[in-house]
Motif scaffolding. Structure first.
Motif, PDB file in Angstrom:
ATOM      1  N   THR A   5       0.802  -1.221   0.000  1.00 47.69           N
ATOM      2  CA  THR A   5       0.000   0.000   0.000  1.00 47.69           C
ATOM      3  C   THR A   5       0.835   1.271   0.000  1.00 47.69           C
ATOM      4  O   THR A   5       0.281   2.375  -0.065  1.00 47.69           O
ATOM      5  N   MET A   6       2.179   1.139   0.051  1.00 42.80           N
ATOM      6  CA  MET A   6       3.051   2.305  -0.105  1.00 42.80           C
ATOM      7  C   MET A   6       3.222   2.697  -1.566  1.00 42.80           C
ATOM      8  O   MET A   6       3.952   3.647  -1.882  1.00 42.80           O
ATOM      9  N   LEU A   7       2.560   2.012  -2.479  1.00 42.81           N
ATOM     10  CA  LEU A   7       2.795   2.217  -3.909  1.00 42.81           C
ATOM     11  C   LEU A   7       2.752   3.696  -4.297  1.00 42.81           C
ATOM     12  O   LEU A   7       3.637   4.195  -4.992  1.00 42.81           O
ATOM     13  N   GLN A   8       1.731   4.414  -3.840  1.00 46.59           N
ATOM     14  CA  GLN A   8       1.610   5.822  -4.217  1.00 46.59           C
ATOM     15  C   GLN A   8       2.695   6.678  -3.561  1.00 46.59           C
ATOM     16  O   GLN A   8       3.121   7.694  -4.123  1.00 46.59           O
ATOM     17  N   ALA A   9       3.148   6.272  -2.370  1.00 49.79           N
ATOM     18  CA  ALA A   9       4.120   7.081  -1.642  1.00 49.79           C
ATOM     19  C   ALA A   9       5.392   7.310  -2.461  1.00 49.79           C
ATOM     20  O   ALA A   9       5.992   8.383  -2.397  1.00 49.79           O
ATOM     21  N   TRP A  10       5.797   6.315  -3.246  1.00 52.50           N
ATOM     22  CA  TRP A  10       7.052   6.439  -4.005  1.00 52.50           C
ATOM     23  C   TRP A  10       6.909   7.387  -5.186  1.00 52.50           C
ATOM     24  O   TRP A  10       7.919   7.788  -5.782  1.00 52.50           O
ATOM     25  N   THR A  11       5.699   7.740  -5.573  1.00 52.46           N
ATOM     26  CA  THR A  11       5.490   8.627  -6.720  1.00 52.46           C
ATOM     27  C   THR A  11       5.153  10.055  -6.314  1.00 52.46           C
ATOM     28  O   THR A  11       5.008  10.916  -7.178  1.00 52.46           O
ATOM     29  N   MET A  12       5.009  10.330  -5.012  1.00 52.70           N
ATOM     30  CA  MET A  12       4.569  11.651  -4.577  1.00 52.70           C
ATOM     31  C   MET A  12       5.646  12.701  -4.818  1.00 52.70           C
ATOM     32  O   MET A  12       6.836  12.437  -4.640  1.00 52.70           O
ATOM     33  N   GLY A  13       5.185  13.899  -5.189  1.00 52.06           N
ATOM     34  CA  GLY A  13       6.108  14.977  -5.519  1.00 52.06           C
ATOM     35  C   GLY A  13       6.465  15.881  -4.374  1.00 52.06           C
ATOM     36  O   GLY A  13       7.308  16.782  -4.533  1.00 52.06           O
ATOM     37  N   GLY A  14       5.837  15.700  -3.210  1.00 52.33           N
ATOM     38  CA  GLY A  14       6.111  16.579  -2.081  1.00 52.33           C
ATOM     39  C   GLY A  14       5.602  17.992  -2.320  1.00 52.33           C
ATOM     40  O   GLY A  14       4.789  18.243  -3.223  1.00 52.33           O
ATOM     41  N   LEU A  15       6.092  18.934  -1.531  1.00 52.95           N
ATOM     42  CA  LEU A  15       5.608  20.314  -1.635  1.00 52.95           C
ATOM     43  C   LEU A  15       6.001  20.966  -2.953  1.00 52.95           C
ATOM     44  O   LEU A  15       5.311  21.874  -3.435  1.00 52.95           O
ATOM     45  N   CYS A  16       7.097  20.516  -3.566  1.00 52.15           N
ATOM     46  CA  CYS A  16       7.559  21.126  -4.814  1.00 52.15           C
ATOM     47  C   CYS A  16       6.882  20.540  -6.044  1.00 52.15           C
ATOM     48  O   CYS A  16       6.990  21.105  -7.138  1.00 52.15           O
TER      49      CYS A  16
END
Length: 321
Positions: free
Chosen positions: A68-79
């Motif tokens: 379920t961490m799948l999306q976490a690795w694609t997140m762009g953060g604040l930038c």
């Protein structure tokens, strides 16, 4: 005659809007995106701690990442990500212009093709997969938009993430204001609230050493005695300290408002609202007097003590500052 939505200042959704939105189906929302970090043990550890997941599969030399961490690795953060194409933002702008100014995430679907392991470098592409017909919900009328993100390691597809939002025009229905929260009454402070219901401000007094105390406690903080009685406060006091609540808003309250720590004439201190003057006129040393306010809700009558500034007191204190 103008429709109800026009009377509320919300433009009705054009009949052809759905056609214009579906032009975006199949268009890329992000191309050749890359994860800002490789899959790594520290992020896995933080995730497992937050989720309370103690599976041994997520630690040690043979660790894998929770699926379920799948999306976490694609997140762009604040930038954010430079891979965004602008198509998704263009589509949201069309919806905004049609009055669909609110958005809420509704659900997501994930498919896992193989576990991710520390060191894997993530790449992804996102496409606008579908736009629904116009839908009317309790929130309002709008469209469900689904994006699909394909996650790869090298050329290998390792997972798919679908994310769905509702972009809608708020219904404009007036909601019933939430009830005022009731105080927590227990066996230690029940006597205080019984006094308030009778519009009496009762202060605990140690039966052995005579020390007054507030909030109410089962034992004396000065001598430890469990025996006590009460004295009725005059209700007179001064603001010892205060804060003005602006944010975050709390249901049933209308910020900004002043919350004071009031020192009663008897010497104990009590927290409550300071009323009778604008919130920005409350000052340390402001003379106040207890006032009992009565509310009604589904549970019945509720009486609460607040402190009203003495007439002319705010000006006098402000003039001395």
């Amino acid at each position: 005659m103008a429709g109800e939505s026009e009377q509320r200042g919300v433009r009705p959704l054009a009949d052809d809007l759905g056609v214009r939105l579906r032009v975006y189906e199949g268009r890329p929302a992000a191309r050749a995106g890359t994860g800002k970090d490789p899959v790594n043990l520290p992020m896995i550890r933080h995730w497992c701690e937050a989720m309370g997941d103690t599976s041994p599969a997520y630690e040690g030399p043979d660790a894998v990442a929770p699926p379920t961490m799948l999306q976490a690795w694609t997140m762009g953060g604040l930038c954010g990500h430079t891979a965004r194409t602008g198509a998704y933002d263009e589509m949201l702008t069309l919806l905004d212009e049609a009055g669909c100014t609110s958005i809420v995430a509704t659900d997501c679907e994930q498919e896992y093709l193989r576990p991710l392991r520390p060191g894997d470098e993530i790449a992804f592409d996102t496409v606008i997969e579908s736009v629904s017909d116009r839908k009317t919900t309790k929130l309002g009328t709008g469209y469900f938009v689904t994006t699909r993100t394909d996650v790869r390691v090298g050329d290998e597809l390792v997972g798919t993430h679908r994310f769905r939002v509702l972009k809608y025009a708020p219904s404009g229905r007036r909601r019933k204001p939430p009830p005022r929260p009731r105080p927590v009454v227990n066996r230690d402070n029940a006597g205080f609230w019984e006094g308030v219901a009778e519009e009496r401000l009762l202060v605990q007094r140690c039966a052995d050493c005579g020390t007054l105390r507030h909030p109410w406690l089962p034992g004396c903080n000065a001598c430890g005695s469990l025996d006590w009685d009460t004295v009725e406060s005059s209700g007179e006091g001064t603001v010892h300290s205060y804060v003005v609540m602006h944010h975050p808003p709390f249901p049933a309250f209308d910020p900004p408002y002043a919350v004071g720590l009031v020192e009663l004439a008897e010497g104990v201190r009590m927290v409550s609202n300071v009323v009778g003057v604008p919130y920005d006129k409350v000052r340390i040393g402001l003379p106040v007097r207890v006032e009992f306010r009565r509310y009604e809700d589904a549970e019945g009558a509720l009486t609460l003590p607040v402190f009203r500034a003495a007439d002319g007191a705010a000006g006098a204190v402000g003039g001395e500052a």
